[in-house]
Design a protein around this motif. Sequence first.
Motif, PDB file in Angstrom:
ATOM      1  N   ASN A 238       0.703  -0.994   0.252  1.00 37.22           N
ATOM      2  CA  ASN A 238       0.060   0.059   0.115  1.00 37.22           C
ATOM      3  C   ASN A 238       0.866   1.239   0.160  1.00 37.22           C
ATOM      4  OD1 ASN A 238      -2.195   1.893   0.477  1.00 37.22           O
ATOM      5  ND2 ASN A 238      -1.795   1.755   2.661  1.00 37.22           N
ATOM      6  N   SER A 239       1.502   1.461   1.176  1.00 31.69           N
ATOM      7  CA  SER A 239       2.441   2.681   1.203  1.00 31.69           C
ATOM      8  C   SER A 239       3.477   3.070   0.126  1.00 31.69           C
ATOM      9  CB  SER A 239       3.108   2.783   2.500  1.00 31.69           C
ATOM     10  OG  SER A 239       3.595   4.017   2.606  1.00 31.69           O
ATOM     11  N   GLY A 240       3.421   4.040  -0.651  1.00 37.10           N
ATOM     12  CA  GLY A 240       4.327   4.245  -1.495  1.00 37.10           C
ATOM     13  C   GLY A 240       3.507   4.006  -2.952  1.00 37.10           C
ATOM     14  N   GLY A 241       2.202   3.736  -2.753  1.00 36.05           N
ATOM     15  CA  GLY A 241       1.352   3.840  -3.948  1.00 36.05           C
ATOM     16  C   GLY A 241       1.334   2.533  -4.828  1.00 36.05           C
ATOM     17  N   CYS A 242       0.907   1.556  -4.000  1.00 33.51           N
ATOM     18  CA  CYS A 242       0.430   0.151  -4.600  1.00 33.51           C
ATOM     19  C   CYS A 242       1.360  -0.445  -5.663  1.00 33.51           C
ATOM     20  CB  CYS A 242      -0.881   0.562  -5.304  1.00 33.51           C
ATOM     21  SG  CYS A 242      -2.269   1.268  -4.401  1.00 33.51           S
ATOM     22  N   PHE A 243       2.360  -1.042  -4.806  1.00 32.18           N
ATOM     23  CA  PHE A 243       3.386  -1.885  -5.540  1.00 32.18           C
ATOM     24  C   PHE A 243       2.829  -3.516  -5.828  1.00 32.18           C
ATOM     25  CE2 PHE A 243       6.597   0.972  -2.841  1.00 32.18           C
ATOM     26  CZ  PHE A 243       6.360   1.961  -3.863  1.00 32.18           C
ATOM     27  N   TYR A 385      -9.073  -3.581  -7.478  1.00 33.36           N
ATOM     28  CA  TYR A 385      -9.743  -2.401  -7.038  1.00 33.36           C
ATOM     29  C   TYR A 385      -8.744  -1.467  -6.404  1.00 33.36           C
ATOM     30  CZ  TYR A 385     -14.357  -2.866  -9.761  1.00 33.36           C
ATOM     31  OH  TYR A 385     -15.360  -2.962 -10.462  1.00 33.36           O
ATOM     32  N   PHE A 386      -7.550  -1.525  -6.362  1.00 32.61           N
ATOM     33  CA  PHE A 386      -6.658  -0.955  -5.711  1.00 32.61           C
ATOM     34  C   PHE A 386      -5.478  -0.250  -6.378  1.00 32.61           C
ATOM     35  CE2 PHE A 386      -3.216  -2.052  -2.281  1.00 32.61           C
ATOM     36  CZ  PHE A 386      -3.341  -0.960  -1.608  1.00 32.61           C
ATOM     37  N   TYR A 387      -5.465   1.015  -6.559  1.00 35.37           N
ATOM     38  CA  TYR A 387      -4.435   1.597  -7.663  1.00 35.37           C
ATOM     39  C   TYR A 387      -3.820   2.956  -6.970  1.00 35.37           C
ATOM     40  CZ  TYR A 387      -5.107  -1.358 -11.624  1.00 35.37           C
ATOM     41  OH  TYR A 387      -4.900  -2.281 -12.300  1.00 35.37           O
ATOM     42  N   GLY A 388      -2.346   3.036  -7.452  1.00 34.01           N
ATOM     43  CA  GLY A 388      -1.827   4.382  -7.118  1.00 34.01           C
ATOM     44  C   GLY A 388      -1.610   4.983  -8.414  1.00 34.01           C
ATOM     45  N   ILE A 389      -1.598   6.478  -8.468  1.00 31.22           N
ATOM     46  CA  ILE A 389      -1.090   7.172  -9.629  1.00 31.22           C
ATOM     47  C   ILE A 389       0.075   7.955  -8.889  1.00 31.22           C
ATOM     48  CG2 ILE A 389      -1.620   8.806 -11.139  1.00 31.22           C
ATOM     49  CD1 ILE A 389      -4.529   7.918 -10.680  1.00 31.22           C
ATOM     50  N   GLU A 390       1.294   7.601  -9.588  1.00 31.42           N
ATOM     51  CA  GLU A 390       2.599   8.558  -9.111  1.00 31.42           C
ATOM     52  C   GLU A 390       2.535   9.867  -9.671  1.00 31.42           C
ATOM     53  OE1 GLU A 390       7.192   8.261  -8.468  1.00 31.42           O
ATOM     54  OE2 GLU A 390       6.003   6.236  -8.238  1.00 31.42           O
ATOM     55  N   LEU A 391       2.874  10.887  -9.238  1.00 31.84           N
ATOM     56  CA  LEU A 391       3.006  12.316  -9.742  1.00 31.84           C
ATOM     57  C   LEU A 391       4.364  12.531  -9.975  1.00 31.84           C
ATOM     58  CD1 LEU A 391       0.140  13.718  -7.774  1.00 31.84           C
ATOM     59  CD2 LEU A 391      -0.090  12.500  -9.951  1.00 31.84           C
ATOM     60  N   ASP A 429       2.097  11.079   0.298  1.00 29.27           N
ATOM     61  CA  ASP A 429       3.620  10.966   0.153  1.00 29.27           C
ATOM     62  C   ASP A 429       4.501  10.326   0.978  1.00 29.27           C
ATOM     63  OD1 ASP A 429       3.258  12.821   2.265  1.00 29.27           O
ATOM     64  OD2 ASP A 429       4.439  14.585   1.734  1.00 29.27           O
ATOM     65  N   ARG A 430       3.980   9.148   1.609  1.00 26.77           N
ATOM     66  CA  ARG A 430       4.940   8.415   2.251  1.00 26.77           C
ATOM     67  C   ARG A 430       5.748   7.230   1.177  1.00 26.77           C
ATOM     68  NH1 ARG A 430       0.328   5.059   5.375  1.00 26.77           N
ATOM     69  NH2 ARG A 430      -0.452   4.823   3.364  1.00 26.77           N
ATOM     70  N   GLY A 431       6.667   8.238   0.911  1.00 30.49           N
ATOM     71  CA  GLY A 431       7.175   7.760  -0.371  1.00 30.49           C
ATOM     72  C   GLY A 431       7.208   8.694  -1.428  1.00 30.49           C
ATOM     73  N   ASP A 432       7.165   8.508  -2.753  1.00 30.71           N
ATOM     74  CA  ASP A 432       6.866   9.684  -3.821  1.00 30.71           C
ATOM     75  C   ASP A 432       5.375   9.813  -3.690  1.00 30.71           C
ATOM     76  OD1 ASP A 432       9.745   9.853  -4.642  1.00 30.71           O
ATOM     77  OD2 ASP A 432       9.357   7.703  -5.442  1.00 30.71           O
ATOM     78  N   PRO A 433       5.076  11.168  -4.220  1.00 28.53           N
ATOM     79  CA  PRO A 433       3.793  11.586  -4.103  1.00 28.53           C
ATOM     80  C   PRO A 433       2.915  10.769  -4.993  1.00 28.53           C
ATOM     81  CG  PRO A 433       5.448  13.404  -4.402  1.00 28.53           C
ATOM     82  CD  PRO A 433       6.101  12.212  -4.640  1.00 28.53           C
ATOM     83  N   VAL A 434       1.845  10.331  -4.428  1.00 28.14           N
ATOM     84  CA  VAL A 434       0.905   9.488  -5.481  1.00 28.14           C
ATOM     85  C   VAL A 434      -0.573   9.817  -4.966  1.00 28.14           C
ATOM     86  CG1 VAL A 434       2.314   7.327  -5.312  1.00 28.14           C
ATOM     87  CG2 VAL A 434       0.605   7.571  -3.409  1.00 28.14           C
TER      88      VAL A 434
END
Length: 466
Positions: A238-243, A385-391, A429-434
Amino acid sequence: MTTTPVETSSPSFDADALSATARDHLWMHFTRMSSYADSAVPTIVRGEGARIFDSHGRSYLDGLAGLFVVQAGHGREELARAAYEQAKELAFFPLWSYAHPPAIELADRLASYAPGDLNKVFFTTGGGEAVETAWKLAKQYYKLVGKPMKHKVVSRHIAYHGTPQGALSITGIPDAKKWFEPLVPGAHKAANTNFYRAPEHGDDLEAFARWAAEDIERAIVMEGPDTVAAVFVEPVQNSGGCFPPPPGYFQRLRDICDRHDVLLVSDETICAFGRLGTIFACDKFGYVPDIITCAKGLTSGYSPIGAAIVSDRVAEPFWTGGASFPHGYTFGGHPVSAAVAMANLDLFEREQLPQHVLQNEGAFRATLEKLTDLPIVGDVRGDGYFYGIELVKDKATKETFDADESERLLRGFLSRALFEAGLYCRADDRGDPVVQLAPPLIVGQREFDEIESVLRSVLTEAWARL
């Protein structure tokens, strides 16, 4: 911005009074309380389906299922009715040397869903407690089988596993831990599966999978296999944007744990109960852990409960001889929560919610991937149904935002702007912004399109501001 919240009815609440009382007395979790010194506290008063409603009567799409929780959607009367009926029969009794039917029935059902020989269920009230339980259990297990030095754990960088002192030690987010140190000793970190920012083999997914799994093995070997009790991993971090895990990763990790006699703990607090299209996410990726930790979607949030589901092999020393596990929670396996969980799982089967996710996950991904034409969108990743979009600042170089820019982008603009545009989700932003998305499992293409439309509008404005 092109989308605004829909006002559906006149509220029956004094919104200003509620906000003032919240500022005076309600200490919100993970919240910078000073941010509400001169602004109203957003107050959600009702939910229906995939939508939530605030104290002003405005409607928002719930793009995060509350907090990766409300799988079946808001306002399901059958779940409220299950709580009511159980509370009339038996509102509370502890599981301390006594049992009650809802806990027995739920334990049996979870064991029937779990893979392999995971047949023993220890109930908690949430995911962090389940993780805490798993670490304590692993330590005692190895003492009982004559390996008392095995007490350490390995988890992954930026991973979040909860807030109790042990679970927080397993968490891999430095900023989440710095105020509470010293923490429980013995928790060590290894690489995660963020292929977008792979430090090795960024052009070869299979080689990256081997490297990421072997980095966990390197940590085990560095600490000494005779001192390591468990590896904690989320199926999709989860944290960091759905790896998501690259192909073959979990099979290799299972082999590593077996080779070094280390327990593999699948932390499915978010990923279980249909979020990825299966009851347990380890089934989707084809591995059998020694312990599953879970919570959140087990009741769709209608009542709190969590669990550690344990293999017969790990439970065996506690089922024979004089050993007990001196650990527990007053409200673990609460009869009302267990009854709600059973009703929720009935609903899952009746409406085939996991199958619905499997049928629609491709459409969700494809809809979100339309956003990759925006200059601020670097990566779209996830599963089910679990996604992250990195900015990013620069798509070509993958340059990210510095701390000040991230503060202005996420907290200064995006979080509020997305909500004001009618979408509740997470800018993190627990990692790169997502931007993270995990809508209720009942949604389909109409909601996917709404999510994409709001994100396109707000992210376009964010880029213009930058």
